[in-house]
Enzyme design. Structure first.
Site, mmCIF file in Angstrom:
data_model
loop_
_atom_site.group_PDB
_atom_site.id
_atom_site.type_symbol
_atom_site.label_atom_id
_atom_site.label_comp_id
_atom_site.label_asym_id
_atom_site.label_seq_id
_atom_site.Cartn_x
_atom_site.Cartn_y
_atom_site.Cartn_z
ATOM 1 C CG ASP A 31 -1.772 -1.317 1.257
ATOM 2 O OD1 ASP A 31 -2.897 -1.304 0.774
ATOM 3 O OD2 ASP A 31 -1.253 -2.355 1.734
ATOM 4 C CE1 TYR A 67 -3.965 3.115 -2.224
ATOM 5 C CE2 TYR A 67 -1.598 3.009 -1.931
ATOM 6 C CZ TYR A 67 -2.866 2.573 -1.613
ATOM 7 O OH TYR A 67 -3.039 1.587 -0.673
ATOM 8 C CG ASN A 102 -8.483 -2.521 -3.360
ATOM 9 O OD1 ASN A 102 -7.475 -2.856 -2.730
ATOM 10 N ND2 ASN A 102 -9.255 -1.515 -2.979
ATOM 11 C CG HIS A 205 -10.208 -2.418 4.077
ATOM 12 N ND1 HIS A 205 -11.083 -1.685 3.299
ATOM 13 C CD2 HIS A 205 -9.005 -1.807 3.943
ATOM 14 C CE1 HIS A 205 -10.434 -0.693 2.722
ATOM 15 N NE2 HIS A 205 -9.176 -0.745 3.101
ATOM 16 C CG ASP A 232 -7.359 -3.485 7.082
ATOM 17 O OD1 ASP A 232 -8.154 -2.579 6.747
ATOM 18 O OD2 ASP A 232 -7.732 -4.623 7.418
#
Ligand SMILES: *[C@@H]1O[C@H](CO)[C@@H](O)[C@H](O)[C@H]1NC(C)=O
Length: 304
Positions: A31, A67, A102, A205, A232
């Site tokens: 992430d 992102y 995702n 989540h 998360d």
């Protein structure tokens, strides 16, 4: 007699073992790709320091690499701006084995899987699902985004790049068959599974019920040691003695959500809401994992 009919077996590659005692050191981060923002650069710098101390063999990225909407195409400057120009420490000039999250599916998936990126930066290796074998450990990378029902009925109306995924049921059943077969064939001492979404998590989540129903039985059946994920934006260890250890390393950039769901304190061994990353130290007799915050402080360590 029936044989399971799978379209393809999981791509399986060897990562060479270079240490004379056969041990392996790995960093795990997730992430992250935000052009250095939200402390991505600070986490990267600390990963460099720990990576040097440990003389790491490779890095695992647990997804949400870019992102907010993945990459546009294989010339998207975000690849250099969020990856090549961020993880610059000499110790991080190793292979990066990555799965898709995702947010990556909200962009152009084939761009992230493209060889063109690997030509630009040799470290980059991203596939949907694959196996990396290194002597005593096999790591199974699983594409978890297609499992999640919500993305197919997304109330927020995000678009996802489902090319080469549909029909979804066949994609998932082939993947699970291939994974089960690969796990059964594995002769490694240690078996780790990597996916973007958490199976067990107290993060905002929450647990991924689709993975509890469909993926977890295969992991249990094949006595997997660790499941590692992101999604998360926290650092987390959930586990019971002798069972699968569930590790979240989703602290690569934006964190501090301020949400923690109730979880049995006997199982929840670490929940840290901030940025950081994780290391793995693998020998024939044990696996040790350590969670670090943005300053390199050890938050938690555990040995199996
Ligand atoms: C996705 O990226 C690939 C590789 O750069 C490119 O060929 C393709 O045109 C892109 N697709 C879209 C819809 O932009």
């Amino acid at each position: 007699m029936f044989f399971s009919c799978s379209l393809s077996e999981l791509l399986s590659l060897k990562h060479p073992v270079t240490k004379s005692d056969g041990s392996l050191n790995i960093l795990v981060v997730g992430d992250w790709g935000r052009l250095g923002g939200y402390n991505q650069s600070a986490v990267a710098a600390q990963m460099g320091i720990v990576g040097e101390q440990l003389d790491i063999d490779y890095v695992i990225s647990v997804g949400d690499n870019f992102y907010s909407d993945g990459l546009n195409n294989d010339t998207d400057p975000a690849f250099e701006a969020s990856f090549s120009r961020i993880y610059t420490h000499p110790s991080l000039q190793k292979r990066w084995y990555s799965v898709l999250g995702n947010h990556d599916y909200r962009g152009n998936v084939s761009a992230q899987l493209s060889q063109v990126l690997t030509q630009k930066d040799w470290r980059w290796f991203c596939r949907r699902s694959f196996v990396i074998s290194s002597g005593m450990v096999d790591v199974f990378f699983v594409d978890t985004t297609p499992f999640v029902n919500e993305y197919f009925t997304d109330p927020e109306d995000h678009t996802y790049d489902w090319s080469n995924v549909l029909p979804r049921n066949r994609y998932i059943s082939n993947l699970l068959d291939d994974l089960d077969l690969a796990l059964k064939k594995s002769r490694a001492t240690w078996k780790f599974v990597v996916g973007h979404h958490g199976i067990k998590t107290a993060g905002e989540h929450n647990v991924t019920q689709e993975l509890i129903d469909q993926l977890l039985p295969i992991l249990e059946d094949n006595k997997v040691d660790l499941y590692m994920n992101g999604h998360d934006h926290c650092l987390q260890h959930i586990g019971s003695d002798g069972g699968i250890q569930f590790l979240t390393s989703g602290g690569g950039s934006k964190a501090w959500r301020g949400v923690i769901l109730p979880w049995d304190p006997k199982e929840l061994k670490l929940y840290y809401d901030g940025q950081g990353f994780m290391s793995l130290h693998i020998t024939q007799s044990q696996v040790k994992f350590i969670f670090y915050d943005i300053s390199g402080n050890v938050l938690h360590q555990f040995t199996i």
